[in-house]
Write a protein that holds these residues in place. Structure first.
Motif, short mmCIF file in Angstrom:
data_model
loop_
_atom_site.label_atom_id
_atom_site.label_comp_id
_atom_site.label_asym_id
_atom_site.label_seq_id
_atom_site.Cartn_x
_atom_site.Cartn_y
_atom_site.Cartn_z
N THR A 173 0.85 -1.18 0.00
CA THR A 173 0.00 0.00 0.00
C THR A 173 0.89 1.24 0.00
O THR A 173 1.83 1.34 0.80
CB THR A 173 -0.97 0.04 1.20
OG1 THR A 173 -1.79 1.20 1.10
CG2 THR A 173 -0.25 0.04 2.53
N PRO A 174 0.67 2.16 -0.93
CA PRO A 174 1.50 3.36 -0.97
C PRO A 174 1.15 4.36 0.12
O PRO A 174 1.94 5.27 0.40
CB PRO A 174 1.19 3.94 -2.36
CG PRO A 174 -0.20 3.46 -2.66
CD PRO A 174 -0.29 2.09 -2.04
N HIS A 175 -0.02 4.17 0.76
CA HIS A 175 -0.49 5.20 1.70
C HIS A 175 -1.53 4.57 2.61
O HIS A 175 -2.72 4.56 2.29
CB HIS A 175 -1.09 6.36 0.90
CG HIS A 175 -1.56 7.51 1.73
ND1 HIS A 175 -0.79 8.09 2.71
CD2 HIS A 175 -2.72 8.19 1.71
CE1 HIS A 175 -1.46 9.09 3.26
NE2 HIS A 175 -2.65 9.16 2.67
N THR A 181 -2.14 11.39 -1.08
CA THR A 181 -0.79 11.61 -0.56
C THR A 181 0.12 12.12 -1.67
O THR A 181 -0.07 11.80 -2.84
CB THR A 181 -0.20 10.32 0.02
OG1 THR A 181 1.09 10.58 0.56
CG2 THR A 181 -0.08 9.24 -1.05
N ASP A 183 3.57 12.27 -0.54
CA ASP A 183 4.86 11.85 0.02
C ASP A 183 4.88 10.40 0.47
O ASP A 183 5.85 9.93 1.05
CB ASP A 183 5.25 12.75 1.21
CG ASP A 183 4.15 12.82 2.26
OD1 ASP A 183 3.21 12.00 2.20
OD2 ASP A 183 4.24 13.70 3.14
N ASN A 184 3.80 9.65 0.21
CA ASN A 184 3.71 8.23 0.54
C ASN A 184 4.00 7.94 2.02
O ASN A 184 4.65 6.96 2.36
CB ASN A 184 4.64 7.40 -0.34
CG ASN A 184 4.21 7.42 -1.80
OD1 ASN A 184 4.84 8.07 -2.62
ND2 ASN A 184 3.15 6.71 -2.11
N GLU A 187 3.68 4.20 4.04
CA GLU A 187 3.89 3.17 3.03
C GLU A 187 4.12 1.83 3.73
O GLU A 187 4.84 1.76 4.72
CB GLU A 187 5.09 3.52 2.16
CG GLU A 187 5.28 2.63 0.96
CD GLU A 187 6.40 3.12 0.07
OE1 GLU A 187 6.33 2.89 -1.16
OE2 GLU A 187 7.36 3.73 0.60
#
Length: 344
Positions: A173-175, A181, A183-184, A187
């Motif tokens: 999951t990036p966020h 987001t 800037d992640n 993560e």
């Protein structure tokens, strides 16, 4: 689990956009409630708890080329207080084929799935998450980082097809929070390799995510069960967690169940070892018995106790339960539970 299968034909879409498209839709659920006498060593009380009760909808459609599209929407239902939250549990859309399975949404991580396989008291008093989700006294907030049995938000998951009874899962999951987001932040990664044949299961998983207060919690988890006979199962789990509040901590234990006609006797014992804080260890023992009334209805009784050292505050009533009693540092937490679970 009984299901209601409906055949839906998207007539309007088929005439404008697509050829005839048919989807199988399944409605399912679980009503799991218990009457509990809970005690944290200072206060006690009797409560009714709804325990991971749910209502869900699944759909799948066969596509050309041997592919299948699928989706699920599942939500928590509070039978005890008359409330719920739409799509709060595993909810996703995906596609599967000879290449494996890909899905997007919010759902259990591969690491969490291991505990679900080996926990003798999942969603009951004595759930293993009583020890894997909390840290030392004062660090019981799930947002601070010592949480390894959650659902990733905004997740992308790939599962390989079986190869020699082995399956590999990777979940990214990036966020892992709400909103957009740039800037992640938060993560997260979770991955597992599992092996399963009739009567035997073993898996290893690693999970890490960007936490708070300069901590990046990560955990290695191993779990297994083995059916010694058709009636007797033993299970176990080991978790080593690092970069969490209070310092690295190991959690480990064993469980067993035995079928006796329409009854199942079960027990498990788990330990949260001491971390960098002195006297921060705890142990949890739980015993219980199930009475099956058909394949969909189970009545059960369970008694569990978590023994806390002076700087530990682990619960016995957390993990998949909507009604919990907070633990007090240095005091034992105990619970006697009479439950009913109906799958439909």
């Amino acid at each position: 689990m009984n299901t209601i299968k409906l055949s839906l034909v998207a007539a309007a879409l088929s005439t404008v956009f697509l050829p005839a498209l048919a989807a199988d839709v399944e409605i399912y659920g679980r009503a799991h409630l218990s009457l509990d006498s809970l005690d944290n060593g200072v206060d006690s009380g009797t409560n009714v708890s709804s325990n991971s009760s749910r209502l869900g909808f699944r759909a799948k459609t066969e596509l050309d080329g041997g592919l299948e599209a699928f989706a699920q929407i599942e939500q928590n239902i509070r039978f005890d207080e008359g409330a719920g939250s739409w799509a709060s549990r595993d909810s996703f859309v995906g596609i599967r084929g000879d290449f494996g399975t890909v899905r997007l949404g919010q759902f259990d991580t591969p690491l969490k799935s291991i505990r679900g396989k080996v926990d003798m008291f999942g969603d009951r008093v004595g759930d293993i998450r009583n020890l894997t989700r909390t840290s030392t006294a004062g660090n019981t907030n799930a947002n601070i980082g010592n949480v390894f049995d959650e659902r990733f938000k905004n997740g992308v998951h790939y599962q390989t097809p079986k190869f020699g009874n082995f399956v590999f899962d990777i979940h990214y999951t990036p966020h892992n929070t709400e909103g957009a987001t740039v800037d992640n932040v938060r993560e997260s990664y979770s991955m597992a390799l599992s092996y399963e044949v009739s009567g035997f299961y073993a898996a290893i998983a690693y999970e890490t995510f960007e936490g708070q207060n300069d901590l990046d919690p990560n955990a290695l988890r191993l779990g297994a069960y083995y059916d010694v006979t058709s009636d007797f199962r033993v299970s176990g789990m080991f978790q080593s967690a690092s970069d969490i509040p209070g310092g690295d901590r190991n959690v480990y234990g064993l469980g067993a169940s035995y079928k006796l006609g329409d009854y199942i006797l079960r027990s498990q014992y788990y330990v949260a070892a001491e971390n960098d804080v002195a006297d921060s260890a705890a142990s949890m023992l739980v015993v219980g018995a199930d009475r099956r009334l058909g394949k969909d209805l189970t009545l059960y009784v369970a008694y569990g106790i978590t023994s806390n050292e002076d700087a530990a505050a682990f619960r016995v009533s957390a993990g998949g339960r909507d009604t919990q009693m907070a633990a007090i540092a240095g005091e034992n937490s105990s619970g006697l539970s009479l439950g009913i679970q109906y799958n439909f």
